[in-house]
Design a protein around this motif. Structure first.
Motif, PDB file in Angstrom:
ATOM      1  N   GLY A  69       0.813  -1.206   0.000  1.00 59.37           N
ATOM      2  CA  GLY A  69       0.000   0.000   0.000  1.00 59.37           C
ATOM      3  C   GLY A  69       0.849   1.259   0.000  1.00 59.37           C
ATOM      4  N   ALA A  70       1.926   1.254   0.792  1.00 54.74           N
ATOM      5  CA  ALA A  70       2.813   2.416   0.847  1.00 54.74           C
ATOM      6  C   ALA A  70       3.491   2.654  -0.494  1.00 54.74           C
ATOM      7  CB  ALA A  70       3.856   2.219   1.942  1.00 54.74           C
ATOM      8  N   ILE A  71       3.890   1.566  -1.169  1.00 57.13           N
ATOM      9  CA  ILE A  71       4.501   1.702  -2.494  1.00 57.13           C
ATOM     10  C   ILE A  71       3.483   2.284  -3.479  1.00 57.13           C
ATOM     11  CG2 ILE A  71       5.439   0.421  -4.462  1.00 57.13           C
ATOM     12  CD1 ILE A  71       6.681  -1.519  -2.435  1.00 57.13           C
ATOM     13  N   GLY A  72       2.258   1.802  -3.391  1.00 57.08           N
ATOM     14  CA  GLY A  72       1.225   2.310  -4.277  1.00 57.08           C
ATOM     15  C   GLY A  72       0.902   3.773  -4.040  1.00 57.08           C
ATOM     16  N   TYR A  73       1.085   4.237  -2.814  1.00 53.64           N
ATOM     17  CA  TYR A  73       0.787   5.622  -2.451  1.00 53.64           C
ATOM     18  C   TYR A  73       2.038   6.500  -2.422  1.00 53.64           C
ATOM     19  CZ  TYR A  73      -4.172   5.717  -1.122  1.00 53.64           C
ATOM     20  OH  TYR A  73      -5.540   5.735  -1.136  1.00 53.64           O
ATOM     21  N   ARG A  74       3.106   6.071  -3.045  1.00 53.86           N
ATOM     22  CA  ARG A  74       4.367   6.819  -2.947  1.00 53.86           C
ATOM     23  C   ARG A  74       4.244   8.235  -3.491  1.00 53.86           C
ATOM     24  NH1 ARG A  74       4.609   2.944  -6.750  1.00 53.86           N
ATOM     25  NH2 ARG A  74       5.275   3.459  -8.882  1.00 53.86           N
ATOM     26  N   ARG A  75       3.382   8.448  -4.481  1.00 51.76           N
ATOM     27  CA  ARG A  75       3.211   9.800  -5.020  1.00 51.76           C
ATOM     28  C   ARG A  75       2.610  10.726  -3.966  1.00 51.76           C
ATOM     29  NH1 ARG A  75      -0.277   9.644 -10.135  1.00 51.76           N
ATOM     30  NH2 ARG A  75      -2.012   9.649  -8.663  1.00 51.76           N
ATOM     31  N   GLU A  76       1.614  10.239  -3.213  1.00 50.59           N
ATOM     32  CA  GLU A  76       0.978  11.045  -2.179  1.00 50.59           C
ATOM     33  C   GLU A  76       1.880  11.235  -0.956  1.00 50.59           C
ATOM     34  OE1 GLU A  76      -2.084   9.768  -4.905  1.00 50.59           O
ATOM     35  OE2 GLU A  76      -0.477   8.686  -3.886  1.00 50.59           O
ATOM     36  N   GLY A 232      -2.759  -5.024  -1.004  1.00 51.23           N
ATOM     37  CA  GLY A 232      -2.311  -3.705  -0.580  1.00 51.23           C
ATOM     38  C   GLY A 232      -1.988  -2.807  -1.762  1.00 51.23           C
ATOM     39  N   ARG A 233      -1.267  -3.364  -2.731  1.00 52.87           N
ATOM     40  CA  ARG A 233      -0.912  -2.579  -3.923  1.00 52.87           C
ATOM     41  C   ARG A 233      -2.159  -2.252  -4.744  1.00 52.87           C
ATOM     42  NH1 ARG A 233       3.932  -1.928  -6.794  1.00 52.87           N
ATOM     43  NH2 ARG A 233       3.592  -0.197  -8.235  1.00 52.87           N
TER      44      ARG A 233
END
Length: 265
Positions: A69-76, A232-233
């Motif tokens: 999830g954190a990798i997927g939200y790296r832009r934010e 998560g991703r």
């Protein structure tokens, strides 16, 4: 003492598939909403794991989902490193305390407070736009800038919520998101990204403690881990596409379901 505990009966392929699928759904929900444990935990109980063993195995298995999830939200997450580190310094010790309480205390104490905590979190999420607007007006009158990291109240609230998160983690993300939304003037997607990273940190700390101090089932851990990594991703991609109003509606909707399930336990 051997900390690897087999389930009460041999797990069938169908049960393994159910645990894997619950990991996918739980990982996605943790990223978007924060209540994935309410999917994975009942499934682990259903395949024969004792409650504490199921809780520990679930905590270990959901760690890869938080990473995904954190990798997927790296832009934010860009530009929020300092905030995450400062808030992380408060939530990680809370997670460790909660993990210790899981092994030291009866569940009755938390069974009483958890529904109240989740219910309060839902109220805060629902009122977040109103709270933010009133806070913004007050700051405009006084000329005070918003604390970049939310101030002492946010740090204290997250620390207390993290004790609960280390203990059980159901709706932990919902509580985090409600607190972040109440004290930080940021878009909901950026707050959700911070929430995902903080939840992952608490789960990792609790999981590290459980590895050395608690009983768990490796089959359940690996199945939930594999599923949650994918979920998560995927959840991050789904959550990013939702407007703030829709995302808030999803949080409130699933949070209400989570509250009903908690009350029915």
């Amino acid at each position: 003492m051997d900390r690897l505990v087999p389930p009460a009966h041999a797990v069938t392929p169908v049960e393994m598939a159910a645990v894997l699928l619950s990991g996918v759904v739980g990982g996605a929900l943790n990223t978007v909403v924060g209540s994935g444990t309410l999917v994975t935990f009942p499934v682990l109980l259903a395949v024969g794991l004792p409650p504490v063993t199921a809780t520990v195995s679930n905590a270990l298995g959901l760690v890869p989902g938080s990473v995904g999830g954190a990798i997927g939200y790296r832009r934010e997450l860009r530009g929020q490193r300092r905030r995450v580190l400062r808030l992380g310094a408060w939530v990680l010790p809370g997670g460790l305390v909660g993990a210790g309480l899981l092994l030291a205390l009866p569940t009755s104490a938390f069974d009483t407070i958890v529904p109240v905590l989740v219910g309060l979190a839902l109220v805060l999420v629902a009122l977040q736009p109103l709270i933010n607007e009133r806070v913004r007006r007050r700051r405009g009158r006084t000329g005070r800038a918003a604390p970049r990291d939310g101030g002492p109240a946010l740090r204290a609230g997250l620390a207390l919520a993290s004790v609960y998160g280390g203990y059980f983690s159901a709706s932990q993300g919902t509580v985090y998101l409600s607190l972040l939304g109440a004290f930080l003037d940021e878009p909901l997607q950026r707050l959700n990204a911070v929430k995902t990273l903080l939840v992952g940190g608490v789960n990792t700390v609790a999981a590290g403690f459980f590895l050395f101090a608690a009983e768990f089932d490796w089959t359940a851990v690996l199945l939930v881990a594999a599923g949650s990594a994918v979920g998560g991703r995927t959840g991050a991609g789904l959550g990013r596409r939702l407007s703030p109003a829709v995302l808030r509606g999803v949080v409130l909707g699933w949070g209400t379901v989570a509250l009903v399930l908690l009350l029915a336990r």
